[in-house]
Write a protein that holds these residues in place. Structure first.
Motif, PDB file in Angstrom:
ATOM      1  N   ILE A  71      -3.408   1.775   4.431  1.00 18.48           N
ATOM      2  CA  ILE A  71      -2.419   2.446   3.568  1.00 18.48           C
ATOM      3  C   ILE A  71      -1.176   1.589   3.393  1.00 18.48           C
ATOM      4  N   SER A  72      -0.742   0.941   4.476  1.00 14.86           N
ATOM      5  CA  SER A  72       0.520   0.194   4.441  1.00 14.86           C
ATOM      6  C   SER A  72       0.397  -1.135   3.718  1.00 14.86           C
ATOM      7  N   HIS A  73      -0.693  -1.855   3.917  1.00 13.74           N
ATOM      8  CA  HIS A  73      -0.804  -3.223   3.409  1.00 13.74           C
ATOM      9  C   HIS A  73      -1.890  -3.399   2.350  1.00 13.74           C
ATOM     10  N   GLY A  74      -2.838  -2.480   2.308  1.00 13.93           N
ATOM     11  CA  GLY A  74      -3.918  -2.627   1.343  1.00 13.93           C
ATOM     12  C   GLY A  74      -3.633  -1.893   0.045  1.00 13.93           C
ATOM     13  N   ASP A  75      -4.587  -1.941  -0.852  1.00 17.71           N
ATOM     14  CA  ASP A  75      -4.422  -1.275  -2.142  1.00 17.71           C
ATOM     15  C   ASP A  75      -5.708  -0.555  -2.535  1.00 17.71           C
ATOM     16  N   PHE A  76      -6.458  -0.085  -1.537  1.00 19.33           N
ATOM     17  CA  PHE A  76      -7.749   0.523  -1.830  1.00 19.33           C
ATOM     18  C   PHE A  76      -7.603   1.829  -2.620  1.00 19.33           C
ATOM     19  N   THR A 122     -15.232  -1.634   7.168  1.00 21.77           N
ATOM     20  CA  THR A 122     -15.172  -2.654   6.124  1.00 21.77           C
ATOM     21  C   THR A 122     -14.265  -2.150   5.009  1.00 21.77           C
ATOM     22  N   GLU A 123     -13.164  -2.869   4.825  1.00 19.38           N
ATOM     23  CA  GLU A 123     -12.142  -2.452   3.854  1.00 19.38           C
ATOM     24  C   GLU A 123     -11.938  -3.563   2.825  1.00 19.38           C
ATOM     25  N   PRO A 124     -12.276  -3.338   1.553  1.00 22.61           N
ATOM     26  CA  PRO A 124     -12.094  -4.375   0.525  1.00 22.61           C
ATOM     27  C   PRO A 124     -10.619  -4.566   0.186  1.00 22.61           C
ATOM     28  N   LEU A 125     -10.234  -5.860  -0.062  1.00 23.52           N
ATOM     29  CA  LEU A 125      -8.850  -6.197  -0.386  1.00 23.52           C
ATOM     30  C   LEU A 125      -8.779  -6.912  -1.731  1.00 23.52           C
ATOM     31  N   SER A 126      -7.599  -6.815  -2.314  1.00 22.51           N
ATOM     32  CA  SER A 126      -7.344  -7.660  -3.481  1.00 22.51           C
ATOM     33  C   SER A 126      -7.245  -9.107  -3.017  1.00 22.51           C
ATOM     34  N   PRO A 127      -7.650 -10.071  -3.818  1.00 25.03           N
ATOM     35  CA  PRO A 127      -7.647 -11.482  -3.382  1.00 25.03           C
ATOM     36  C   PRO A 127      -6.287 -11.959  -2.899  1.00 25.03           C
ATOM     37  N   GLY A 128      -5.211 -11.513  -3.509  1.00 28.08           N
ATOM     38  CA  GLY A 128      -3.894 -12.011  -3.117  1.00 28.08           C
ATOM     39  C   GLY A 128      -3.383 -11.445  -1.816  1.00 28.08           C
ATOM     40  N   HIS A 137     -12.789  -8.853  14.760  1.00 27.66           N
ATOM     41  CA  HIS A 137     -11.776  -8.408  13.791  1.00 27.66           C
ATOM     42  C   HIS A 137     -11.383  -9.614  12.946  1.00 27.66           C
ATOM     43  N   ARG A 138     -11.719  -9.552  11.660  1.00 23.13           N
ATOM     44  CA  ARG A 138     -11.468 -10.727  10.844  1.00 23.13           C
ATOM     45  C   ARG A 138     -11.049 -10.313   9.433  1.00 23.13           C
ATOM     46  N   LEU A 139     -10.350 -11.247   8.784  1.00 23.16           N
ATOM     47  CA  LEU A 139      -9.928 -11.112   7.389  1.00 23.16           C
ATOM     48  C   LEU A 139     -10.569 -12.257   6.624  1.00 23.16           C
ATOM     49  N   GLU A 140     -11.633 -11.953   5.941  1.00 24.66           N
ATOM     50  CA  GLU A 140     -12.294 -13.004   5.188  1.00 24.66           C
ATOM     51  C   GLU A 140     -13.208 -12.383   4.140  1.00 24.66           C
ATOM     52  N   GLY A 141     -13.530 -13.195   3.148  1.00 24.35           N
ATOM     53  CA  GLY A 141     -14.414 -12.711   2.095  1.00 24.35           C
ATOM     54  C   GLY A 141     -13.834 -11.576   1.294  1.00 24.35           C
ATOM     55  N   GLY A 142     -12.509 -11.500   1.234  1.00 25.83           N
ATOM     56  CA  GLY A 142     -11.862 -10.442   0.456  1.00 25.83           C
ATOM     57  C   GLY A 142     -11.927  -9.077   1.101  1.00 25.83           C
ATOM     58  N   SER A 143     -12.080  -9.012   2.426  1.00 26.69           N
ATOM     59  CA  SER A 143     -12.148  -7.712   3.089  1.00 26.69           C
ATOM     60  C   SER A 143     -11.664  -7.809   4.528  1.00 26.69           C
ATOM     61  N   VAL A 144     -11.269  -6.662   5.062  1.00 34.27           N
ATOM     62  CA  VAL A 144     -10.976  -6.516   6.488  1.00 34.27           C
ATOM     63  C   VAL A 144     -12.247  -5.996   7.151  1.00 34.27           C
ATOM     64  N   TYR A 145     -12.708  -6.705   8.145  1.00 32.93           N
ATOM     65  CA  TYR A 145     -13.919  -6.275   8.842  1.00 32.93           C
ATOM     66  C   TYR A 145     -13.583  -6.099  10.322  1.00 32.93           C
TER      67      TYR A 145
END
Length: 332
Positions: free
Chosen positions: A243-248, A275-281, A313-321
């Motif tokens: 909620i704070s940092h993503g834009d899902f 698995t949380e998808p993120l905007s590329p930026g 716990h990783r941030l890659e491929g356009g998602s938080v996993y």
């Protein structure tokens, strides 16, 4: 006719009264015996089945209850000297049963004193007492664990908060997450919490109108109380970060939450994934701010250590996993 606190109709036949008292004793599960001043049995009613009366044998303490209990009863009764004197004896004859003997000298007439013994089965009562003591010990143990978790959360939240307002906002959120998980554990009589219920409880505060953006898949595993509390805390940190940092929400992107069983090197394990998808930026910005936050400490250190598990716990491929794996035999 009135005698102390007892009244009965004088015209009523003794046989009717005798049947009434015997039925009442049977109903309350009590046995009654009466002996004269010399110890000879006058009356015996509704003995427990484990102590049957031998046919053709004059009853005595030894012949009814056996030599061990009989000797204890005789010693107890020998200490009663005056009408009104009484003493109790509790015995455990075996098979996890408990009986209480209540012996009392009573004056039947000015010149006639008898020894009355009431025998009560205390087995269920003692079992309830043992269960209650065990539950109280369990509540005390779990309360101490819960207080230790709260103390740790408070300390670490204060450590990573720049202002009092930041501390209060974060601490209240984490405390609420802990309390909702605890509610599920309590409602299940301390057995634990089902994974799907845990996810629903943690998500509904932050995404109540967009529940369709959270997909839960896999098995609805019953988590132990300890696992439920800590995994609930991990889910809280993940959704708050989303909620704070993503834009899902604005992108109507789907967060996938899964739970499954798998065979590990030392037996069955449970795997929880997020698995949380993120905007590329956003990926780079999140990676830069991830280090040094208590939320990451909870996800990567506190929760895995508490359930004896391992985490990815990783941030890659356009998602938080986020992936947590822990032994099923300890927390199932």
């Amino acid at each position: 006719m009135t005698h102390r606190l007892t009244w009965f109709e004088p015209r009523r036949a003794d046989g009717q009264l005798r049947e009434f008292f015997i039925a009442a004793l049977l109903d309350i599960g009590a046995s009654l015996t009466l002996q004269d001043a010399d110890g000879h049995y006058i009356c015996i009613t509704s003995l427990p089945p484990r102590w049957p009366l031998a046919a053709g044998q004059e009853p005595s303490d030894d012949s009814i209850f056996g030599p061990e209990i009989g000797a204890r009863l005789k010693d107890l009764k020998a200490g009663l000297e005056q009408p009104g004197d009484g003493a109790n004896l509790e015995v455990e004859p075996g098979d996890d049963t408990v009986f209480e003997f209540r012996c009392r000298l009573i004056r039947m007439s000015p010149d006639y004193v008898c020894l009355m013994t009431v025998l009560v089965d205390r087995t269920e009562e003692r079992r309830r007492e043992r269960l209650l003591r065990a539950l109280l010990r369990e509540v005390s143990h779990r309360s101490k664990n819960l207080l230790a978790i709260i103390q740790s959360i408070a300390f670490q939240t204060a450590r990573y908060s720049g202002t009092l307002d930041q501390f209060l906002a974060k601490f209240r959120g984490r405390l609420h997450a802990l309390s909702t998980s605890q509610d599920l554990v309590t409602d299940s009589s301390w057995r634990g919490a089902y994974f799907h219920d845990l996810v629903r409880q943690q998500m509904e505060k932050y995404v109540p109108e967009t529940a369709n953006l959270v997909h839960v898949t896999g098995e609805n595993v019953l988590l132990s109380p300890n696992a439920a509390l800590h995994i609930g805390l991990a889910l809280h940190e993940l959704v708050v970060n989303a909620i704070s940092h993503g834009d899902f929400v604005s992108r109507r992107a789907i967060i996938e939450i899964g739970c499954s069983r798998l065979e590990g090197p030392d037996g069955e394990e449970i795997r929880v994934t997020w698995t949380e998808p993120l905007s590329p930026g956003l990926t780079t910005d999140l990676a830069n701010t991830k280090a040094g936050r208590f939320g990451s400490t909870v996800l990567e250190r506190v929760v895995p250590a508490s359930v004896n598990g391992r985490v990815l716990h990783r941030l890659e491929g356009g998602s938080v996993y986020y992936e947590l794996i822990f032994p099923a035999e300890l927390h199932d």
